[in-house]
Design a protein around this motif. Structure first.
Motif, PDB file in Angstrom:
ATOM      1  N   LEU A   1     -51.523 -27.976  39.689  1.00 52.43           N
ATOM      2  CA  LEU A   1     -51.024 -26.586  39.209  1.00 52.43           C
ATOM      3  C   LEU A   1     -51.105 -25.655  40.510  1.00 52.43           C
ATOM      4  O   LEU A   1     -52.106 -25.605  41.157  1.00 52.43           O
ATOM      5  N   GLU A   2     -49.942 -25.216  41.072  1.00 50.44           N
ATOM      6  CA  GLU A   2     -49.977 -24.350  42.175  1.00 50.44           C
ATOM      7  C   GLU A   2     -50.747 -22.887  41.887  1.00 50.44           C
ATOM      8  O   GLU A   2     -50.260 -22.434  40.733  1.00 50.44           O
ATOM      9  N   LEU A   3     -51.668 -22.187  42.660  1.00 50.45           N
ATOM     10  CA  LEU A   3     -52.154 -21.226  42.199  1.00 50.45           C
ATOM     11  C   LEU A   3     -51.743 -19.934  42.801  1.00 50.45           C
ATOM     12  O   LEU A   3     -51.994 -18.722  42.567  1.00 50.45           O
ATOM     13  N   GLY A   4     -50.618 -20.053  43.564  1.00 51.44           N
ATOM     14  CA  GLY A   4     -49.920 -19.127  44.425  1.00 51.44           C
ATOM     15  C   GLY A   4     -50.830 -18.266  45.450  1.00 51.44           C
ATOM     16  O   GLY A   4     -51.618 -18.969  46.183  1.00 51.44           O
ATOM     17  N   THR A   5     -50.474 -17.293  46.090  1.00 55.92           N
ATOM     18  CA  THR A   5     -51.269 -16.454  47.143  1.00 55.92           C
ATOM     19  C   THR A   5     -51.373 -15.064  46.960  1.00 55.92           C
ATOM     20  O   THR A   5     -50.943 -14.560  45.685  1.00 55.92           O
ATOM     21  N   LEU A   6     -52.093 -14.469  47.872  1.00 57.48           N
ATOM     22  CA  LEU A   6     -52.129 -12.903  47.332  1.00 57.48           C
ATOM     23  C   LEU A   6     -50.960 -12.083  47.989  1.00 57.48           C
ATOM     24  O   LEU A   6     -51.028 -10.729  48.402  1.00 57.48           O
ATOM     25  N   GLY A   7     -49.988 -12.524  48.256  1.00 56.18           N
ATOM     26  CA  GLY A   7     -48.883 -12.178  49.048  1.00 56.18           C
ATOM     27  C   GLY A   7     -48.296 -12.734  50.331  1.00 56.18           C
ATOM     28  O   GLY A   7     -47.235 -12.640  50.555  1.00 56.18           O
ATOM     29  N   GLY A   8     -49.240 -13.344  50.813  1.00 52.29           N
ATOM     30  CA  GLY A   8     -48.914 -14.138  52.078  1.00 52.29           C
ATOM     31  C   GLY A   8     -48.579 -15.527  52.041  1.00 52.29           C
ATOM     32  O   GLY A   8     -48.264 -15.923  50.925  1.00 52.29           O
ATOM     33  N   PRO A   9     -48.138 -16.370  52.945  1.00 50.81           N
ATOM     34  CA  PRO A   9     -47.562 -17.587  53.125  1.00 50.81           C
ATOM     35  C   PRO A   9     -48.472 -18.704  52.738  1.00 50.81           C
ATOM     36  O   PRO A   9     -48.169 -19.807  52.510  1.00 50.81           O
ATOM     37  N   MET A  10     -49.911 -18.431  52.873  1.00 53.62           N
ATOM     38  CA  MET A  10     -50.737 -19.739  52.648  1.00 53.62           C
ATOM     39  C   MET A  10     -51.962 -19.201  51.801  1.00 53.62           C
ATOM     40  O   MET A  10     -52.380 -18.154  51.818  1.00 53.62           O
ATOM     41  N   SER A  11     -52.630 -20.181  51.134  1.00 55.38           N
ATOM     42  CA  SER A  11     -53.784 -20.257  50.728  1.00 55.38           C
ATOM     43  C   SER A  11     -54.614 -21.509  50.543  1.00 55.38           C
ATOM     44  O   SER A  11     -54.028 -22.561  50.648  1.00 55.38           O
ATOM     45  N   SER A  12     -55.640 -21.601  50.046  1.00 57.97           N
ATOM     46  CA  SER A  12     -56.630 -22.811  49.946  1.00 57.97           C
ATOM     47  C   SER A  12     -57.715 -22.523  48.807  1.00 57.97           C
ATOM     48  O   SER A  12     -58.255 -21.326  48.707  1.00 57.97           O
ATOM     49  N   ALA A  13     -57.804 -23.556  48.070  1.00 59.23           N
ATOM     50  CA  ALA A  13     -58.816 -23.432  47.053  1.00 59.23           C
ATOM     51  C   ALA A  13     -60.002 -24.125  47.729  1.00 59.23           C
ATOM     52  O   ALA A  13     -59.870 -25.412  47.826  1.00 59.23           O
ATOM     53  N   GLU A  14     -61.220 -23.646  47.565  1.00 61.73           N
ATOM     54  CA  GLU A  14     -62.417 -24.221  48.355  1.00 61.73           C
ATOM     55  C   GLU A  14     -63.639 -24.532  47.458  1.00 61.73           C
ATOM     56  O   GLU A  14     -64.216 -25.574  47.299  1.00 61.73           O
ATOM     57  N   GLY A  15     -63.400 -23.796  46.209  1.00 68.38           N
ATOM     58  CA  GLY A  15     -64.644 -24.412  45.262  1.00 68.38           C
ATOM     59  C   GLY A  15     -64.365 -23.855  43.744  1.00 68.38           C
ATOM     60  O   GLY A  15     -63.306 -23.203  43.546  1.00 68.38           O
ATOM     61  N   ILE A  16     -64.955 -24.695  42.807  1.00 66.53           N
ATOM     62  CA  ILE A  16     -64.643 -24.608  41.418  1.00 66.53           C
ATOM     63  C   ILE A  16     -65.904 -24.832  40.598  1.00 66.53           C
ATOM     64  O   ILE A  16     -66.554 -25.547  41.108  1.00 66.53           O
ATOM     65  N   ASN A  17     -66.096 -24.001  39.462  1.00 62.90           N
ATOM     66  CA  ASN A  17     -67.346 -24.115  38.613  1.00 62.90           C
ATOM     67  C   ASN A  17     -66.776 -24.696  37.564  1.00 62.90           C
ATOM     68  O   ASN A  17     -65.635 -25.035  37.291  1.00 62.90           O
ATOM     69  N   ASN A  18     -67.728 -24.935  36.588  1.00 62.55           N
ATOM     70  CA  ASN A  18     -67.643 -25.598  35.288  1.00 62.55           C
ATOM     71  C   ASN A  18     -66.725 -24.647  34.323  1.00 62.55           C
ATOM     72  O   ASN A  18     -66.410 -25.193  33.244  1.00 62.55           O
ATOM     73  N   ARG A  19     -66.648 -23.575  34.427  1.00 60.50           N
ATOM     74  CA  ARG A  19     -65.771 -22.543  33.994  1.00 60.50           C
ATOM     75  C   ARG A  19     -64.459 -22.608  34.053  1.00 60.50           C
ATOM     76  O   ARG A  19     -63.755 -21.840  33.279  1.00 60.50           O
ATOM     77  N   GLY A  20     -64.206 -23.185  35.171  1.00 55.17           N
ATOM     78  CA  GLY A  20     -62.667 -23.432  35.649  1.00 55.17           C
ATOM     79  C   GLY A  20     -62.439 -22.229  36.759  1.00 55.17           C
ATOM     80  O   GLY A  20     -61.166 -21.949  36.956  1.00 55.17           O
ATOM     81  N   GLN A  21     -63.194 -21.445  37.089  1.00 53.98           N
ATOM     82  CA  GLN A  21     -62.941 -20.275  37.890  1.00 53.98           C
ATOM     83  C   GLN A  21     -62.999 -21.172  39.374  1.00 53.98           C
ATOM     84  O   GLN A  21     -63.759 -22.114  39.747  1.00 53.98           O
ATOM     85  N   VAL A  22     -61.966 -20.416  40.104  1.00 55.60           N
ATOM     86  CA  VAL A  22     -61.747 -21.149  41.593  1.00 55.60           C
ATOM     87  C   VAL A  22     -61.901 -19.950  42.541  1.00 55.60           C
ATOM     88  O   VAL A  22     -61.481 -18.662  42.271  1.00 55.60           O
ATOM     89  N   VAL A  23     -62.359 -20.247  43.683  1.00 56.08           N
ATOM     90  CA  VAL A  23     -62.356 -19.553  44.941  1.00 56.08           C
ATOM     91  C   VAL A  23     -61.950 -20.076  46.086  1.00 56.08           C
ATOM     92  O   VAL A  23     -61.931 -21.477  46.159  1.00 56.08           O
ATOM     93  N   GLY A  24     -61.467 -19.157  47.071  1.00 57.00           N
ATOM     94  CA  GLY A  24     -60.776 -19.720  47.975  1.00 57.00           C
ATOM     95  C   GLY A  24     -60.499 -18.601  48.969  1.00 57.00           C
ATOM     96  O   GLY A  24     -61.104 -17.477  49.056  1.00 57.00           O
TER      97      GLY A  24
END
Length: 328
Positions: A31-54
């Motif tokens: 599943l693609e998560l998108g971006t904050l408006g720019g051309p690139m993004s990366s997912a670096e961490g995930i918890n057991n609630r399914g929250q993702v950070v990057g």
């Protein structure tokens, strides 16, 4: 772990043992998560609630940390006067760690809690710092730049402690901590070879290398003390490895791949990373290629939660890197 690992040199092939211990996961598209408006993004961490950070570009020049939840990517902002940030880890309480720039153009280790960002401070004499991971107890690890080289730190209850280095080494870099307070990362030896380390009970242990190899790096550790990472062979090829009870085990390669990298491990012992340029899951002794969408190129899985959901980055048809999830 039952014994020190400083003299580790043994390579074990235990796929059959792993096959009896952990359930296998099915291959799935991402599943693609998108971006904050720019051309690139990366997912670096995930918890057991399914929250993702990057992190994500907001435009062509500005990078900000994000939290992705319920199908929405939320900009976590940065320190007052700062222009950049990146999130690296999140625990099951939703506490997020990473780095952010301040008004003085310094990089600071930071904690996001309930939408508020806090500077974690620095080791004495340090300049730039970055936080990399946080456990369920709120203990945080990362590294700070010192005049003689970077040092790993452990932050707890407002106090940042220098974890030191391997004997004779000029620097250390900590990347992960488990719920027992064990820390892993890498540090060069006195001869300059990079070595994975395990820090526990105030002692930093050299995790060694593969026979004839010169490099190892620990990337993640689960609550049982299983460590995932990378080590090279005498031919300098990089392989994905796991350390268990003082032994280093190599993980398989996908057909046609010449190298492997293990980046994340969950509490069930499932490992994710890449083999060649393809995202991979190692489970029950099997090497499983994670799914890709048509037209997408190389990808890597950086983290996996206990439900088997993996997070990472993939390149789309335009060559733009995007944060992605591989659902279970």
């Amino acid at each position: 772990m039952k014994s020190p690992i400083r003299s580790l040199t043994v390579l074990l092939f235990v796929a059959a043992l792993w096959a009896s211990r952990w359930p296998i996961a099915a291959q799935s598209a991402f599943l693609e998560l998108g971006t904050l408006g720019g051309p690139m993004s990366s997912a670096e961490g995930i918890n057991n609630r399914g929250q993702v950070v990057g992190w994500s570009y907001r435009d062509l020049t500005t990078i900000h940390a994000f939290l992705w939840q319920d199908g929405e990517m939320i900009d976590l902002g940065t320190l007052p006067g700062g222009h950049s940030s990146a999130a690296r880890g999140i625990n099951d309480r939703g506490l997020i760690v990473g780095s952010a720039g301040n008004a003085a153009f310094e990089t600071r280790a930071v904690l996001w809690q309930d939408g508020t960002i806090a500077d974690l401070g620095e080791l004495p004499g340090a300049t730039n710092c970055s936080a990399q991971d946080i456990n369920r107890h709120g203990q945080i690890v990362g590294s700070c730049d010192l005049p003689g080289g970077g040092h790993a730190f452990l932050w707890e209850d407002g106090t940042m402690v220098d974890l030191g280095t391997l004997p004779g080494a000029p620097l250390t870099h900590a990347v992960a901590i488990n719920d027992r307070g064990e820390v892993v990362g890498s540090s060069p030896t006195a001869s300059g070879d990079l070595r994975a380390f395990l820090w526990r009970d105030g002692t930093m242990l050299d995790l060694g290398t593969l026979p004839g190899g010169t490099l190892s790096h620990a990337q993640d550790i689960n609550r049982h003390g299983l460590i995932a990472g990378i080590a090279n062979t005498p031919s300098l090829a990089h392989l994905a490895v796991v350390w268990e009870d003082g032994a280093m085990m190599t993980l398989g390669l996908l057909p046609g791949a010449e190298y492997g990298q293990a980046w994340g491990i969950n509490n069930r012992g499932e490992v994710v990373g890449r083999s060649g340029g393809r995202p991979v899951l190692w489970s029950r002794g099997a090497t499983i290629e994670l799914g890709m969408l048509p037209g997408w190129g190389s990808a890597i899985a950086f983290a996996i939660n206990d439900r088997g959901v993996a997070a990472g980055q993939a390149s789309n048809a335009n060559g733009e890197a995007r944060a992605v999830l591989w659902p279970r």
